[in-house]
Write a protein that holds these residues in place. Structure first.
Motif, PDB file in Angstrom:
ATOM      1  N   ILE A 152       0.852  -1.277  -0.132  1.00  0.00           N
ATOM      2  CA  ILE A 152      -0.031  -0.120   0.060  1.00  0.00           C
ATOM      3  C   ILE A 152       0.867   1.408   0.205  1.00  0.00           C
ATOM      4  O   ILE A 152       0.513   2.313  -0.531  1.00  0.00           O
ATOM      5  N   SER A 153       1.997   1.059   0.726  1.00  0.00           N
ATOM      6  CA  SER A 153       2.786   2.285   0.792  1.00  0.00           C
ATOM      7  C   SER A 153       3.479   2.734  -0.596  1.00  0.00           C
ATOM      8  O   SER A 153       3.578   3.840  -0.860  1.00  0.00           O
ATOM      9  N   LEU A 154       3.894   1.626  -1.204  1.00  0.00           N
ATOM     10  CA  LEU A 154       4.556   1.906  -2.343  1.00  0.00           C
ATOM     11  C   LEU A 154       3.362   2.533  -3.582  1.00  0.00           C
ATOM     12  O   LEU A 154       3.688   3.249  -4.450  1.00  0.00           O
ATOM     13  N   VAL A 155       2.254   1.906  -3.446  1.00  0.00           N
ATOM     14  CA  VAL A 155       1.206   2.229  -4.387  1.00  0.00           C
ATOM     15  C   VAL A 155       0.873   3.783  -4.237  1.00  0.00           C
ATOM     16  O   VAL A 155       0.890   4.479  -5.005  1.00  0.00           O
ATOM     17  N   LEU A 156       0.579   4.032  -3.112  1.00  0.00           N
ATOM     18  CA  LEU A 156       0.186   5.369  -2.726  1.00  0.00           C
ATOM     19  C   LEU A 156       1.375   6.207  -2.724  1.00  0.00           C
ATOM     20  O   LEU A 156       1.135   7.529  -3.076  1.00  0.00           O
ATOM     21  N   GLY A 157       2.529   5.960  -2.448  1.00  0.00           N
ATOM     22  CA  GLY A 157       3.591   6.652  -2.566  1.00  0.00           C
ATOM     23  C   GLY A 157       4.133   7.141  -3.818  1.00  0.00           C
ATOM     24  O   GLY A 157       4.470   8.302  -4.177  1.00  0.00           O
ATOM     25  N   ALA A 158       3.836   5.925  -4.900  1.00  0.00           N
ATOM     26  CA  ALA A 158       4.045   6.335  -6.363  1.00  0.00           C
ATOM     27  C   ALA A 158       3.056   7.242  -6.807  1.00  0.00           C
ATOM     28  O   ALA A 158       3.585   8.027  -7.680  1.00  0.00           O
ATOM     29  N   VAL A 159       1.876   7.017  -6.370  1.00  0.00           N
ATOM     30  CA  VAL A 159       0.704   8.365  -6.954  1.00  0.00           C
ATOM     31  C   VAL A 159       1.157   9.431  -6.363  1.00  0.00           C
ATOM     32  O   VAL A 159       1.207  10.385  -7.349  1.00  0.00           O
ATOM     33  N   ILE A 160       1.483   9.529  -5.168  1.00  0.00           N
ATOM     34  CA  ILE A 160       2.239  11.135  -4.821  1.00  0.00           C
ATOM     35  C   ILE A 160       2.938  11.775  -5.365  1.00  0.00           C
ATOM     36  O   ILE A 160       3.274  12.792  -6.028  1.00  0.00           O
ATOM     37  N   GLY A 161       4.423  10.584  -5.697  1.00  0.00           N
ATOM     38  CA  GLY A 161       5.379  11.154  -6.289  1.00  0.00           C
ATOM     39  C   GLY A 161       5.139  11.379  -7.903  1.00  0.00           C
ATOM     40  O   GLY A 161       5.864  12.433  -8.322  1.00  0.00           O
ATOM     41  N   GLU A 162       4.327  10.649  -8.408  1.00  0.00           N
ATOM     42  CA  GLU A 162       3.954  10.939  -9.823  1.00  0.00           C
ATOM     43  C   GLU A 162       3.284  12.319  -9.912  1.00  0.00           C
ATOM     44  O   GLU A 162       3.314  13.265 -10.758  1.00  0.00           O
ATOM     45  N   LEU A 163       2.379  12.482  -9.088  1.00  0.00           N
ATOM     46  CA  LEU A 163       1.800  13.845  -8.926  1.00  0.00           C
ATOM     47  C   LEU A 163       2.423  15.042  -8.944  1.00  0.00           C
ATOM     48  O   LEU A 163       2.262  16.265  -9.582  1.00  0.00           O
ATOM     49  N   ILE A 164       3.354  14.973  -8.029  1.00  0.00           N
ATOM     50  CA  ILE A 164       4.181  16.060  -7.730  1.00  0.00           C
ATOM     51  C   ILE A 164       5.510  16.031  -8.341  1.00  0.00           C
ATOM     52  O   ILE A 164       6.265  16.827  -8.372  1.00  0.00           O
ATOM     53  N   ALA A 165       5.831  15.194  -9.095  1.00  0.00           N
ATOM     54  CA  ALA A 165       6.863  14.909 -10.301  1.00  0.00           C
ATOM     55  C   ALA A 165       8.234  14.986  -9.419  1.00  0.00           C
ATOM     56  O   ALA A 165       9.063  15.771  -9.831  1.00  0.00           O
ATOM     57  N   LEU A 166       8.111  14.194  -8.435  1.00  0.00           N
ATOM     58  CA  LEU A 166       9.647  14.116  -7.554  1.00  0.00           C
ATOM     59  C   LEU A 166      10.827  13.820  -8.300  1.00  0.00           C
ATOM     60  O   LEU A 166      11.749  14.715  -8.183  1.00  0.00           O
TER      61      LEU A 166
END
Length: 234
Positions: free
Chosen positions: A61-75
């Motif tokens: 769950i952490s990887l999935v949500l983290g990936a979504v957040i990371g892509e949204l903010i283009a980290l």
């Protein structure tokens, strides 16, 4: 001094980078083989960290949500832009891209159990032994990475100092607010989540994939939040 281990870690990365620049004449085929060796070792380290999880659903769950957040903010893009800015400011006369070296080295040195546990030990108990050990490992790794990725590896020392220093500073007060059982769960699941990212970095270093690993970084924070929620409901 609770920041001593952090400062030594950053210093060893810088020293390792300078020695790496002196050894930049290593034959290209040797660099490639050595980089593949580092990549394989990093993958094994990531697997060891990932297997520490006691609830792998938290990691997923952490990887999935983290990936979504990371892509949204283009980290990853932002980290690359920072590396490109450094490249424009100082130029890149050696081999490798400053952006690539900065991003790759930062991810390797920041993500991992030793950074978290070492900084916590430094802040909670004034014990810098873990960070001293990490400093030696990071120094040699920086040397090898620099021979292939260039001077950008040097700038990874600054995120490492900020990251570990912040954790150490926070740790000086953390035992007043966080129960030991919760803290242990934090470390376990954050380490496991970071381990999967470390494994992905290893894949990238071997050239097998090009995973945007930096965009998974918010997953570290997400794992901590999930562990806290589970603890509260228990």
């Amino acid at each position: 001094m609770f920041l001593l281990g952090t400062l030594v870690n950053g210093l060893f990365i810088i020293v390792g980078t300078f020695f790496g620049k002196l050894l930049h004449r290593i034959p290209e085929h040797m660099k490639t083989t050595v980089m593949h060796g580092i990549g394989l070792a990093v993958m094994v380290l990531g697997l060891q960290m990932g297997f520490k999880s006691t609830n792998f659903l938290v990691v997923i769950i952490s990887l999935v949500l983290g990936a979504v957040i990371g892509e949204l903010i283009a980290l990853e893009d932002k980290l690359s832009q920072l590396g490109n800015w450094l490249e424009r400011k100082i130029g890149s006369k050696g081999q490798g891209s400053i952006s690539q070296g900065f991003v790759t080295a930062t991810l390797i040195f920041v993500i991992g159990a030793m950074a978290i546990i070492g900084a916590l030990d430094s802040g909670l108990r004034g014990d810098n032994d873990v960070l001293y050990t990490k400093a030696i490992i990071d120094g040699f790794t920086a040397l090898i990475l620099t021979t292939t990725l260039g001077i950008g590896v040097l700038f990874s020392a600054f995120p490492v100092i900020i990251y570990e220093g912040t954790i150490a500073l926070f740790a000086t007060q953390i035992d007043r607010f966080v129960p030991q059982a919760l803290l242990d769960s934090f470390i376990t699941e954050m380490t496991a989540t970071g381990g999967v990212m470390i494994f992905a970095i290893g894949l990238n270093l071997t050239g097998l994939t090009k995973i945007r690993v930096a965009n998974f970084l918010p997953g570290i924070v997400v794992s901590g939040l999930i562990v806290a929620i589970i603890y509260c409901f228990k």
